[in-house]
Design a protein around this motif. Structure first.
Motif, short mmCIF file in Angstrom:
data_model
loop_
_atom_site.label_atom_id
_atom_site.label_comp_id
_atom_site.label_asym_id
_atom_site.label_seq_id
_atom_site.Cartn_x
_atom_site.Cartn_y
_atom_site.Cartn_z
N GLY A 202 -0.56 9.17 -16.08
CA GLY A 202 0.29 9.97 -15.21
C GLY A 202 -0.33 11.31 -14.91
N ILE B 288 -5.51 8.43 2.85
CA ILE B 288 -4.34 8.15 3.71
C ILE B 288 -3.03 8.49 2.99
CG2 ILE B 288 -5.47 6.40 5.14
CD1 ILE B 288 -4.19 4.27 3.29
N ARG B 289 -3.12 9.11 1.82
CA ARG B 289 -1.96 9.59 1.04
C ARG B 289 -0.98 8.46 0.70
NH1 ARG B 289 -0.32 14.97 4.30
NH2 ARG B 289 -0.98 13.80 6.10
N CYS B 290 -1.52 7.30 0.31
CA CYS B 290 -0.64 6.17 -0.01
C CYS B 290 -0.03 6.29 -1.40
CB CYS B 290 -1.40 4.86 0.14
SG CYS B 290 -2.80 4.68 -0.96
N ILE C 29 -6.97 -3.31 -14.50
CA ILE C 29 -6.06 -3.97 -13.57
C ILE C 29 -6.67 -5.28 -13.08
CG2 ILE C 29 -5.00 -3.74 -11.30
CD1 ILE C 29 -4.43 -0.85 -11.96
N GLU D 107 7.79 12.38 -13.43
CA GLU D 107 6.96 11.75 -14.47
C GLU D 107 7.67 11.88 -15.81
OE1 GLU D 107 3.91 10.28 -13.29
OE2 GLU D 107 4.50 9.29 -15.13
N TRP E 219 -7.81 2.20 -1.75
CA TRP E 219 -8.04 1.31 -0.61
C TRP E 219 -9.14 1.82 0.29
CZ3 TRP E 219 -6.63 -3.47 0.38
CH2 TRP E 219 -5.62 -4.02 -0.39
N VAL F 213 0.82 -1.21 0.00
CA VAL F 213 0.00 0.00 0.00
C VAL F 213 0.86 1.26 0.00
CG1 VAL F 213 -1.66 1.34 1.31
CG2 VAL F 213 -1.97 -1.08 1.07
N TYR F 214 1.92 1.25 0.83
CA TYR F 214 2.73 2.48 0.94
C TYR F 214 3.97 2.45 0.07
CZ TYR F 214 -0.24 4.06 4.66
OH TYR F 214 -1.33 4.48 5.37
N TYR G 95 -3.75 14.10 -3.06
CA TYR G 95 -3.65 13.88 -4.51
C TYR G 95 -4.75 14.60 -5.28
CZ TYR G 95 0.07 10.60 -3.70
OH TYR G 95 1.27 10.08 -3.33
N GLY H 97 -2.09 7.32 -7.89
CA GLY H 97 -1.13 7.92 -8.81
C GLY H 97 -0.36 6.88 -9.60
N LEU H 98 -0.08 5.72 -8.94
CA LEU H 98 0.66 4.66 -9.61
C LEU H 98 -0.18 3.96 -10.66
CD1 LEU H 98 3.44 3.17 -9.45
CD2 LEU H 98 2.27 1.45 -8.12
N SER H 99 -1.50 3.84 -10.39
CA SER H 99 -2.33 3.06 -11.31
C SER H 99 -2.89 3.89 -12.45
CB SER H 99 -3.48 2.41 -10.52
OG SER H 99 -4.28 3.41 -9.96
N CYS H 100 -2.59 5.18 -12.49
CA CYS H 100 -3.12 6.03 -13.57
C CYS H 100 -2.36 5.78 -14.87
CB CYS H 100 -3.01 7.49 -13.17
SG CYS H 100 -3.60 8.60 -14.46
N ARG I 41 4.34 3.41 -18.93
CA ARG I 41 4.64 4.41 -17.88
C ARG I 41 5.43 3.76 -16.74
NH1 ARG I 41 1.09 6.03 -13.46
NH2 ARG I 41 2.25 7.67 -12.44
N GLU J 66 -12.38 0.85 -16.29
CA GLU J 66 -11.88 0.82 -14.90
C GLU J 66 -11.49 -0.59 -14.45
OE1 GLU J 66 -15.07 1.78 -15.56
OE2 GLU J 66 -16.46 0.78 -14.18
N PRO K 49 4.28 2.69 -3.21
CA PRO K 49 4.36 3.71 -4.26
C PRO K 49 5.12 4.95 -3.85
CG PRO K 49 2.14 2.87 -4.15
CD PRO K 49 2.92 2.19 -3.07
N GLN L 195 -11.16 2.55 -8.69
CA GLN L 195 -11.21 1.11 -8.50
C GLN L 195 -10.07 0.61 -7.60
OE1 GLN L 195 -13.80 0.20 -10.18
NE2 GLN L 195 -13.88 -1.96 -9.65
N GLN L 196 -8.91 1.28 -7.67
CA GLN L 196 -7.74 0.81 -6.94
C GLN L 196 -7.63 1.40 -5.54
OE1 GLN L 196 -5.32 -1.51 -7.88
NE2 GLN L 196 -6.98 -1.90 -9.31
N GLN M 244 0.69 15.06 -6.61
CA GLN M 244 0.55 15.40 -5.20
C GLN M 244 0.58 16.92 -5.06
OE1 GLN M 244 3.49 13.20 -3.09
NE2 GLN M 244 2.19 12.87 -1.31
N LEU N 175 -9.85 4.14 -13.12
CA LEU N 175 -8.95 3.13 -12.54
C LEU N 175 -8.52 3.52 -11.12
CD1 LEU N 175 -6.46 1.85 -15.23
CD2 LEU N 175 -7.75 0.50 -13.63
N VAL O 77 -1.40 5.03 -4.26
CA VAL O 77 -1.76 3.93 -5.16
C VAL O 77 -2.51 4.46 -6.39
CG1 VAL O 77 -3.19 1.87 -5.37
CG2 VAL O 77 -1.73 2.15 -3.41
N LEU P 68 -0.21 2.12 -19.39
CA LEU P 68 0.16 1.93 -17.98
C LEU P 68 1.49 1.19 -17.88
CD1 LEU P 68 -0.60 2.07 -15.00
CD2 LEU P 68 -1.96 0.04 -15.29
#
Lengths: 305, 102
Positions: free
Chosen positions: B50, B38-40, A234, A16, B78, A6-7, B60, B44-47, A35, A231, A9, B75-76, B54, B72, B42, A32
């Protein structure tokens, strides 16, 4: 995504390097994956300014790839080989004080090239240039199978060659490119999926770190071609891995290792029915797909030992 | 016969072509509930584009010129802090399509 990650990333580079824009559809798996590759490569990606000054052709290569009617395959190949040479030469010239260390050239290939232009690709691989080849696979090869297996149109009398179990087994066997490429002398080959980002990033880093050529086959779910909601990109990719349809493994220096083990293997039907392109696929052929998937996974397990 | 561009023109074309805006094909945008976030990172990573970055407070946000509204990130997520909201103004081509249809 796994609970433990979870953390994670936050540990990845925040820069970017992927150019956003309208070159991909909504929820594109290939974009994706590309990237994530740029994120993993980080310092290996050369800035465009350096290229403009020293090698302007490489920058225009990207634009030319869209205009295939003008450029023959040979010309593109020559430019590609020249650019790999240039990057390797500049990597050799670097000093340790330079922060942006160039390790290796990364070449992105579409999986369709393997079908349409196999000779050009084998020519590329025979050159023994030190590079990392990332092959994006969005499964166009399955579309012919689906259209062959679909029932006859109403009223129209059309004779088709019936799809046999051997056909399905052959198509799934053809997807296993990394063992073939490893035999051709590549030092690192692997499969990855854009739904498991940390696995993909890890493999790209390994491919950059190894000496010699490297090859990574990436499964990239395609919402437009596979017909599912954007959506779910993944989720569908995860299903492909969890059902064993696309097993994740790596071959480094001749030894094979499965990176995502199937603890509880799901039936392949879950993956197939998540895509609407399989809507006319006859249900009686699904056991044949399951058998072919199991055979490929059993073969991999045997090779690992 | 097509006109052959000089290398410099090709270079310019590769740089100046307007790939850089998705404003005219989106319908929805992601909106974050900062109390749940919770500012994890996830999302941003799954976009795939890009388009999520932040801001100064560490939360975000989506860049509206790049975001295509695929969902997406929703969906991702948490904690379920992302919701998709429709734009107040429809894209400009939609008015044209409606005009042609009527």
């Amino acid at each position: 995504m796994d609970k433990f990650s979870v953390y994670v990333p936050k540990l990845l580079p925040q820069d970017e390097r992927f150019v956003s824009g309208r070159r991909s559809c909504k929820g594109c798996g290939k974009a994706l994956a590309a990237r994530l590759v740029t994120k993993a490569a980080d310092a290996a990606v050369i800035s465009e300014e350096v290229l403009k000054a020293r090698f302007p052709e490489l920058v225009s290569l990207n634009a030319q790839s869209y205009a295939l009617d003008d450029v023959t395959c040979d010309a593109t190949l020559k430019k590609l080989l020249a650019s790999i040479d240039h990057i390797n030469a500049s990597a050799a010239q670097q000093t340790k004080t330079n922060h942006k260390l160039i390790k290796k050239a990364i070449v992105g290939i579409n999986r369709q090239v393997f079908m349409s232009d196999y000779l050009a690709l084998s020519q590329l691989f025979q050159q023994r240039k030190e590079a990392l080849y990332v092959c994006f696979d969005n499964e166009r090869s399955i579309d012919t199978l689906i259209s062959k297996a679909a029932p006859k149109p109403f009223i129209l009398a059309e004779d088709r060659h019936p799809v046999s179990n051997e056909d399905i087994a052959r198509i799934l066997q053809e997807k296993q490119i990394p063992p073939v490429v490893a035999e051709a002398g590549f030092s690192y080959t692997a499969t990855a999926c854009s739904s498991l980002p940390f696995d993909l990033i890890d493999k790209v880093k390994k491919g950059l770190a190894c000496s010699g050529n490297a090859f990574i086959l990436v499964l990239t779910p395609c919402p437009t071609g596979w017909v599912f909601a954007p959506e779910k990109t993944i989720a569908v990719g995860l299903k492909a891995v969890q059902t064993g349809y696309f097993p994740l493994y790596e071959i480094s220096d001749g030894s094979l290792r499965i990176t995502e083990r199937l603890q509880k293997q799901k039936p392949v039907q879950e993956f197939l029915m998540a895509q609407k392109r399989f809507i006319a696929f006859p249900p009686k052929l699904i056991p044949a797909v399951q058998a072919a998937v199991d055979a490929v996974y059993a073969d991999l397990l045997q090779k690992e030992q | 016969m097509k006109k052959q561009n000089t290398p410099n023109e090709q270079l310019l074309a590769s740089v100046t072509t307007n790939f850089f805006s998705n404003e005219d094909w989106r319908f929805e945008k992601p909106v974050w509930d900062n109390q749940k976030c919770i500012r994890c990172g996830v999302c941003g990573l799954s976009c795939p584009d890009g388009a999520i970055f932040q801001n100064g407070e560490g939360y975000y946000e989506a860049d509206e010129t790049y975001c295509k509204g695929c969902g997406l990130c929703k969906q991702q997520c948490w904690t379920g802090c992302i919701s998709m909201e429709p734009y107040a103004e429809p894209p400009p081509w939609l008015a044209l399509v409606r005009k042609i249809r009527s």
